[in-house]
Design an enzyme around this catalytic site. Structure first.
Site, short mmCIF file in Angstrom:
data_model
loop_
_atom_site.label_atom_id
_atom_site.label_comp_id
_atom_site.label_asym_id
_atom_site.label_seq_id
_atom_site.Cartn_x
_atom_site.Cartn_y
_atom_site.Cartn_z
CB ALA A 111 -0.98 0.03 1.29
CB SER A 159 10.69 0.43 10.81
OG SER A 159 11.66 -0.36 11.57
CB ALA A 201 -4.09 -13.43 -6.55
CE LYS A 259 -6.75 -13.96 -9.99
NZ LYS A 259 -6.67 -13.27 -8.79
N PRO A 271 -14.20 -15.96 -14.44
CG PRO A 271 -15.34 -16.21 -16.37
CD PRO A 271 -15.43 -16.49 -14.89
CB VAL A 299 5.39 6.50 13.87
CG1 VAL A 299 4.42 7.53 14.42
CG2 VAL A 299 5.50 6.68 12.37
CG LEU A 337 -3.84 -4.93 5.16
CD1 LEU A 337 -2.71 -5.76 5.53
CD2 LEU A 337 -4.95 -5.55 4.84
CB THR A 343 -10.81 -7.29 -3.21
OG1 THR A 343 -10.84 -8.19 -2.29
CG2 THR A 343 -11.71 -7.87 -4.37
#
Lengths: 518, 488
Positions: free
Chosen positions: A17, A41, A52, A80, A98, A187, A334, A345
């Protein structure tokens, strides 16, 4: 009154990310006085799941100006065409979701209605026969989709399996070339002004990093959006109860498959992701129904190649922060929420947050309307993916384990209940434009998991059964012929990822899961 | 029980648009369609009404192989390029709103951001100077768009004004040509099944027509839907000023290429032109202004005007049991730029996708009503923006969605795309720009562009539109030639 521009963006966390954000911002602000600094870090491991991806990533890479073949070499990527789900609707069932269309619309009516009509008249062929992605995937073949929209070969798209840590490394180099500054450190403190805006990060070595806009890519820790700002987390784990995973890379056996495998297990599912140099494996499970030891045993028992590392255990909770943007802090990845990697996703949700950040890029006034707009759009993205994931668990006839009985019988969101009812009655798929998974995906999972509509759109009756049977036969053999002519996945990889092929012309990417052809 | 037979009941444009759409879609599907045409009465129809059809209707016409010239010649039709709003924000201020995109985007950034930045420093004219259609409309000129994308004329979009009764008659012929069974009689009641659904429609002569599913196109009276219990109405009385509506047709030779929308102190009004005259629709507050007083304010003869009480809004359950209402039977819209016909087409497409295979299909009804309600709220919000800076006593109540939309546009010049939107984004932009809801800030990317360069380009566009518009043919001459070509 003109708003004051953001001059300094600070990104916290350097996983997928963090470096995707840094690369996109670095590229966007190249030559602009706005500076970008990423704090990470080396002593904090990244989660690194999400190997994937979805076809949208190609659009991200192309926007950055990355060469696709170079990118594949660097990340040991393979192609893929979709995801194979086995044992989901029932034990021993399998289907591929698909990245492509099934047939195409006739008289404003979706192809699956015609297939349903034929089926009601006794036709026994699978709808898979009309998906070029599925047929090619089953044969282990791969070729680029055609740019010619009138050609059946343009009816699909493709994504990659990649080594996420290599991708982060690759993007780090890219970002640093674009002027992003990387700072090593942890941090330890977050300073805020009277209005609650973050002003400064204090690192473990005492360094102070000031900024106007902070992007929280610190993963599950959610240092800024969670710890500092206390953005509320909406728990979705009653719908998506899996809360742990164990991952192990193995040596590859045989030629790499051009699709991801998602194999349902007693209390969760196992992934298998083929890379060029190894295979990624993992087992996502629900701790309420399975112990860590059992989970690891199941995974080890079902590995194809020899393990290359010790198993890595992860914990998570499905859900989403109600505000992923609060004050001058935006959470990406996340830190913003978690949905299990069942439909690959994770990286997409990072990408869409970055895209929206650029679209909603603020000035120092951080207008409320802008922040609300961003949160509203991201929430919709998450919720629509969520419903689609829940469908995989809920649309099942499995009653062989307690976990599957729970999933089959659980209450689901009303929005999903309505969707399923409408499909069951006549194959109607709720239409929307904003969101990742559209009609072909819903059709794939519904039909793949045994939800066969009682009827079809009446307009499909305009084609007589005889005419339809002939049409279906022709379409099937045409699809077959194209798939047969494609090189094998291994051949395609060898050719496209060779040194001399760097810089070769690649199909133009779009922000769609499917091919351009409708 | 499966749906084998659908009965459409009603009259006017709503009925025939619906019948034509359904006939074409369901031909050969095994679903039988028949039509009950009710006699026209004061309640059901607006005498001598005019339909303003947006560009989206052209797709419907093409689907049904309707020849535009033939249609225009049979319906006293004219072309429209723009809505001419007068007095909505300030007494003497007017703004032309067209169907096309204003200006040109530079580097992927929308034009209105540049306009916002340079308006003062370059003393730019009103936003509508940056639409070719608007410039042409202001000079009474018209031409069809070109297909060649390189041509400046390819960006044009246009609508049509047609006489309602003639349009209905024209579409009726198309339906009859397809061999649909048609009854003509008055409605006198229904017979219901045990479950409360409609089983049969009884007509004036006592005969009964049965069907599995009923389509209510009976206009404001919602004759069929109102036979069912618990159909709630959503009223917009607190949203739009006025509770009384007046209609009037005035013969006239002039055929402007615009639809006029006027906001006056005591009323607001649309003026649609067709060949041979103008049709005035006026909304006012019947408690403040009498019918005679309105006529006097308009400077017209009260005798030539018709008056009705009006309540804009929609039926919440427009699909209920085995009845669906379309057109005015489902929604009564204020007389502004998007008309019922535009919405009707979209609603019919949604209905077809959900077409029930059983009579008691609550899930479909729920989904349809959800979609339709979203669409009406979108249009309501769009209409509300017309009244934000109006001088009417009543300030419209804003929905949360609209509040956010307006704030985001004011703060950032941004609009969020809506799922399956009816109103295209360029029309939201031109509406907000034209109705004094301009942004306070612009996209920061604007500052990255070369100022000198962009200033020149903006000036050049303005000049190019003005010059091109000047060379286009006059609407009346163009129309005459267009019709002559086809008729000859």
């Amino acid at each position: 009154m003109q708003n004051i521009k953001i001059q300094k963006i600070v990104i916290v966390g350097g996983g997928t990310a963090g470096w995707m954000t840094a690369a996109a911002l670095g590229n966007f602000f190249k030559g602009d006085p706005c500076t970008i600094e990423l704090v990470e870090s080396d002593s904090i491991a990244t989660v690194g799941v999400g190997e994937a991806t979805l076809p949208h990533l190609r659009h991200f890479n192309q926007t950055l100006g990355l060469d696709e073949n170079e990118f594949m070499r660097r990340t040991n990527a393979t192609y893929k065409l979709g995801i194979e789900f086995s044992h989901w609707g029932a034990v021993d069932d399998a289907y591929i979701h698909p990245f492509g269309h099934y047939g195409h619309n006739i008289h404003h009516t979706g192809f699956h209605h015609y297939w349903l009509k034929a089926r009601q008249a006794g036709f026994t062929g699978s709808i898979d026969d009309y998906s070029l992605s599925v047929i090619a995937a089953r044969r282990g073949n791969f070729a680029y989709p055609s740019n010619d929209l009138s050609d059946l070969s343009s009816s699909f798209s493709y994504a990659f399996h990649l080594d996420a840590s290599q991708y982060a490394k690759y993007l780090r180099e890219y970002s640093e070339l674009k002027g992003v500054r990387r700072t090593e450190g942890k941090v330890t403190e977050v300073e805020r002004d009277d209005a609650g805006l973050i002003t400064t990060l204090v690192l473990d070595d005492g360094q102070k990093i000031e900024g106007d806009l902070f992007v929280d890519c610190s993963g599950f820790r959610a240092l800024l959006i969670g710890d500092a700002l206390g953005a509320e987390f909406e728990d979705w784990s009653h719908w998506l109860p899996c809360d742990r995973a164990v991952a192990v890379p193995t040596e590859s056996k045989g030629e790499p498959l051009p699709f991801t495998k998602a194999i349902a297990r007693d209390a969760g599912w196992q992934w298998r992701i083929p890379l060029q140099h190894r295979t990624g494996n993992g087992h996502v499970y629900c701790s309420q129904y399975m112990s860590d030891d059992e989970a690891l045993n199941i995974l080890v028992k079902n590995l194809e190649g020899a393990p290359l590392a010790e198993p890595n255990f992860l914990r998570f909770k499905a859900g989403h922060r109600q505000k992923t943007w609060d004050k001058n802090c935006i959470a990406i990845g996340l830190a913003s929420g978690f949905l299990e990697p069942l439909e690959s996703t994770s990286i997409y949700l990072i990408q869409i947050a970055i895209t929206k950040l650029l679209e909603f890029f603020p000035s120092k006034s951080f207008s409320r309307s802008l922040v609300d707009g961003f949160n509203q759009e991201m929430r919709l993205e998450f919720e629509r993916v969520r419903d689609f994931l829940i469908l995989h668990y809920h649309a099942t006839n499995r009653s062989d384990t307690e976990f599957w009985r729970y999933c089959r019988d659980m209450d689901i969101p009303q929005s999903l209940q309505d969707k399923m009812t409408l499909f069951k009655a006549r194959g109607y798929v709720v239409e929307y434009e904003k969101g990742l998974f559209l009609e072909p995906s819903w059709v794939a999972v519904y039909l793949g998991q045994g939800i066969i509509p009682a009827a079809h759109d009446v307009r499909a009756n305009k084609m007589h059964t005889q005419e339809l049977t002939k049409y279906l036969q022709e379409m099937k053999s045409k699809t077959q012929r194209i798939a047969e002519k494609m090189p094998t996945h291994a051949q395609a990889l060898a050719k496209n990822c060779s040194v001399e092929n760097v810089g070769a012309v690649i199909p133009k990417a779009s922000l769609s899961l499917y091919g351009s052809r409708r | 029980m499966a749906i084998n037979k659908i009965l459409i009941v009603g009259n006017g444009v709503d009925l025939w648009v619906t019948a034509l759409n359904l006939t074409q879609a369901l031909e050969g599907s095994g679903v039988k369609l028949c039509v009950l045409v009710l006699p026209e009465n004061d309640l059901s129809l607006v005498p001598a009404g005019v339909e303003s059809l947006s560009p989206a209707t052209q797709v419907f016409h093409e689907d049904h192989e309707i020849n535009e010239a033939e249609l225009l010649s049979k319906t006293d039709g004219t072309f429209t390029f723009a809505a001419n709003f007068q007095g909505w924000t300030q007494e003497n201020k007017s703004f032309l709103q067209t169907y096309d995109t204003y200006g040109v985007d530079f580097h992927g950034v929308k034009f209105h951001h540049f306009y916002t930045k340079y308006k003062k420093s370059l003393s730019l004219p009103s936003f509508d100077a940056f639409s070719l259609a608007s410039m042409a409309a202001s000079k009474g000129r018209f031409i069809h768009p070109e297909r060649d994308e390189k041509s400046i004329l390819s960006t044009l979009y246009y609508g049509l004004n047609v006489k309602s009764s003639l349009y209905a008659a024209y579409l009726k012929q198309k339906v009859l040509a397809r061999g649909v069974e048609v009854f003509c009689d008055d409605f006198s009641g229904v017979i219901k099944t045990n479950s409360g659904a409609i089983d049969k429609v009884i007509v004036a002569n006592g005969e009964m027509i049965d069907a599995d599913f009923f389509v209510d196109c009976t206009g404001k009276q919602s004759l069929l839907l109102n036979e069912l219990p618990n159909v709630e109405s959503v009223s917009w009385l607190d949203v739009f000023p006025g509770n009384r509506i007046s209609h009037m047709f005035e013969p006239c030779d002039d055929i402007p290429v615009v639809i006029d929308f006027l906001a006056k102190k005591n009323y607001w009004q649309s003026v649609q032109s067709i060949k041979g005259g103008k049709f005035y629709t006026t909304v006012f507050d019947g408690e403040q202004v009498s019918d005679e007083a309105l006529a006097a304010l308009m400077g017209k003869d009260c005798e030539s005007m018709s008056f009705q009480n009006v309540s804009f809004g929609y039926k919440k359950q427009q699909w209920h049991k085995n009845v669906i209402a379309f057109g005015e039977a489902a929604v009564n819209l204020p007389p502004l730029l998007f008309t019922g016909v535009d919405i009707l087409h979209r609603n019919i497409q949604d209905f077809l996708k959900l077409l029930p295979m059983s009579v008691d299909d609550n899930a479909s009804a729920k989904e349809y009503n959800r979609i339709a309600q979203g669409r009406y709220e979108e249009v309501r919000d769009y209409y509300v923006c017309h009244f934000l800076h109006c001088d009417f006593k009543q300030t419209p109540k804003l929905s949360e969605a609209l509040k956010h939309k307006l704030a985001l546009f004011r703060d950032e010049g941004m609009l969020l795309p809506q799922d399956r939107a009816l109103i295209p984004e360029p029309m939201w932009i031109s509406l907000l720009m034209g109705f004094d809801s301009e942004p306070e800030n612009y996209d920061f990317l604007v500052d990255r562009t070369n100022t000198q360069n962009i200033s020149e380009k903006i000036k050049r566009i303005e000049k190019m539109f003005a010059q091109t518009a000047e060379k286009l043919p006059k609407h009346s001459a163009y129309l005459q030639r267009y019709l002559a070509n086809v008729n000859g």
